[in-house]
Design a protein around this motif. Structure first.
Motif, PDB file in Angstrom:
ATOM      1  N   ILE A 197      33.032 -47.374 -92.081  1.00 11.87           N
ATOM      2  CA  ILE A 197      32.811 -46.965 -90.700  1.00 11.87           C
ATOM      3  C   ILE A 197      31.372 -47.279 -90.309  1.00 11.87           C
ATOM      4  O   ILE A 197      30.519 -47.504 -91.168  1.00 11.87           O
ATOM      5  CB  ILE A 197      33.087 -45.461 -90.482  1.00 11.87           C
ATOM      6  N   ARG A 198      31.134 -47.284 -89.021  1.00  8.15           N
ATOM      7  CA  ARG A 198      29.781 -47.401 -88.484  1.00  8.15           C
ATOM      8  C   ARG A 198      29.460 -46.089 -87.781  1.00  8.15           C
ATOM      9  O   ARG A 198      30.290 -45.565 -87.037  1.00  8.15           O
ATOM     10  CB  ARG A 198      29.702 -48.588 -87.521  1.00  8.15           C
ATOM     11  N   LEU A 199      28.257 -45.546 -88.003  1.00  4.67           N
ATOM     12  CA  LEU A 199      27.941 -44.198 -87.532  1.00  4.67           C
ATOM     13  C   LEU A 199      26.537 -44.121 -86.957  1.00  4.67           C
ATOM     14  O   LEU A 199      25.601 -44.691 -87.520  1.00  4.67           O
ATOM     15  CB  LEU A 199      28.066 -43.210 -88.703  1.00  4.67           C
ATOM     16  N   ARG A 200      26.408 -43.384 -85.860  1.00  3.44           N
ATOM     17  CA  ARG A 200      25.112 -42.975 -85.326  1.00  3.44           C
ATOM     18  C   ARG A 200      25.154 -41.466 -85.111  1.00  3.44           C
ATOM     19  O   ARG A 200      26.207 -40.917 -84.779  1.00  3.44           O
ATOM     20  CB  ARG A 200      24.805 -43.694 -84.008  1.00  3.44           C
ATOM     21  N   VAL A 201      23.999 -40.810 -85.326  1.00  3.19           N
ATOM     22  CA  VAL A 201      23.973 -39.352 -85.270  1.00  3.19           C
ATOM     23  C   VAL A 201      22.811 -38.869 -84.422  1.00  3.19           C
ATOM     24  O   VAL A 201      21.663 -39.317 -84.599  1.00  3.19           O
ATOM     25  CB  VAL A 201      23.863 -38.738 -86.679  1.00  3.19           C
ATOM     26  N   HIS A 202      23.104 -37.950 -83.510  1.00  2.00           N
ATOM     27  CA  HIS A 202      22.076 -37.244 -82.733  1.00  2.00           C
ATOM     28  C   HIS A 202      21.905 -35.885 -83.388  1.00  2.00           C
ATOM     29  O   HIS A 202      22.774 -35.019 -83.301  1.00  2.00           O
ATOM     30  CB  HIS A 202      22.516 -37.096 -81.278  1.00  2.00           C
ATOM     31  N   GLU A 203      20.768 -35.682 -84.084  1.00  2.00           N
ATOM     32  CA  GLU A 203      20.564 -34.461 -84.857  1.00  2.00           C
ATOM     33  C   GLU A 203      19.923 -33.377 -84.004  1.00  2.00           C
ATOM     34  O   GLU A 203      19.053 -33.652 -83.171  1.00  2.00           O
ATOM     35  CB  GLU A 203      19.684 -34.749 -86.080  1.00  2.00           C
ATOM     36  N   ARG A 204      20.343 -32.146 -84.231  1.00  2.00           N
ATOM     37  CA  ARG A 204      19.739 -31.026 -83.522  1.00  2.00           C
ATOM     38  C   ARG A 204      18.285 -30.885 -83.980  1.00  2.00           C
ATOM     39  O   ARG A 204      17.975 -30.986 -85.157  1.00  2.00           O
ATOM     40  CB  ARG A 204      20.509 -29.727 -83.782  1.00  2.00           C
ATOM     41  N   GLY A 205      17.399 -30.700 -83.039  1.00  2.00           N
ATOM     42  CA  GLY A 205      15.990 -30.515 -83.355  1.00  2.00           C
ATOM     43  C   GLY A 205      15.238 -31.792 -83.661  1.00  2.00           C
ATOM     44  O   GLY A 205      14.036 -31.749 -83.894  1.00  2.00           O
TER      45      GLY A 205
END
Length: 270
Positions: A197-205
């Motif tokens: 899979i290909r993934l991008r993440v918007h992390e809290r903080g």
């Protein structure tokens, strides 16, 4: 240090040195007037029997985090270089509980990240019942997502193209929903094949990062549960690829990937 592009300031506080304040974490995390990082990690004296060390995590806004898989690999590499961790396997104390580390060739480490937790009250997510797919209304329309805890809360949205996903708008909008009382890390996954899979993440903080280890584990857990991928998946993140394995529903997830030293310095007085 960095793990697959997820970058950290690592401070060795063993010997009962005081932990950084949230204000210091914010100052160091500023990429213009400080050092800059996705998370600040402290290495501290162990608390559990048989553990080599304990680590804690701060985000760039000064808030504490419960887990950071890429950061844990960097802590492992630090302790191996330091000589505190010897042998092919050792244990670390994390804010989310103990994790086992396996030493792999070429500066890679595999971490036992624990079993994914899907019960809404354990994520935490305010929902009437546990589900493989949840739906919430946003100003831009309804959003469908899976949710899981990997020691920290994650929501996963499957998209046709990770490159074109509306991370900067949809990530903060979902994070702000009251249904996530402790906030949430929001992943955007594009399924390329049953084992990739290909993934991008918007992390809290912290905002979007080049890699998120717990987010990669969460993405695979949610997609396995939805029947979208197999039990061993290569997760392509903007900063590099992590190998995630979840052998069975009642087993823990293992994450393998690199850890690298970038530079070292000494913190001066203002």
């Amino acid at each position: 240090m960095h793990g697959a592009g997820n970058d950290f300031v690592v401070i060795d506080l063993r010997g009962s040195q005081p932990a950084p304040t949230p204000a210091l974490a914010r100052a160091l995390g500023d990429r213009h007037t400080g050092v800059g990082f996705d998370q600040l990690l402290t290495i501290e004296d162990p608390v559990g029997p048989g553990s080599v060390a304990r680590y804690r995590i701060w985000n760039t806004d000064g808030s504490a985090a419960q887990q950071c898989g890429n950061g844990a690999r960097c802590v492992a590499a630090w302790l191996r270089r330091d000589g505190a961790a010897t042998g092919p396997r050792f244990r670390l104390d994390s804010p989310a509980g103990p994790i086992d580390v396996d030493v792999l060739p070429e500066g890679h480490y595999a971490l036992g990240m624990g079993r994914p937790e899907f019960r809404p009250e354990r994520i935490p997510l305010q929902a009437a019942a546990e589900a493989a797919v949840y739906e919430l209304p946003l100003a831009t329309g309804a959003v469908r997502f899976g949710a899981v805890s990997m020691g920290n809360p994650h929501a996963l949205i499957e998209v046709a193209s990770a490159a074109d996903a509306p991370i900067a708008t949809l990530g903060p909008a979902l994070q702000a929903r009251p249904e996530f009382p402790e906030g949430v890390n929001v992943g955007f996954a594009q399924v390329l094949a049953p084992d990739r899979i290909r993934l991008r993440v918007h992390e809290r903080g912290a905002g979007e990062t080049l890699a998120c280890g717990s987010g990669a584990c969460a993405a695979v857990a949610v997609l396995v549960r939805q029947g979208r991928v197999g039990r061993r998946v290569a997760v392509e993140l903007p900063g590099g690829t992590l190998d995630i394995t979840w052998p069975a529903d009642d087993a823990g997830i293992t994450m393998a990937g690199p850890a690298a030293f970038v530079f070292e310095g000494e913190l001066g007085q203002p």
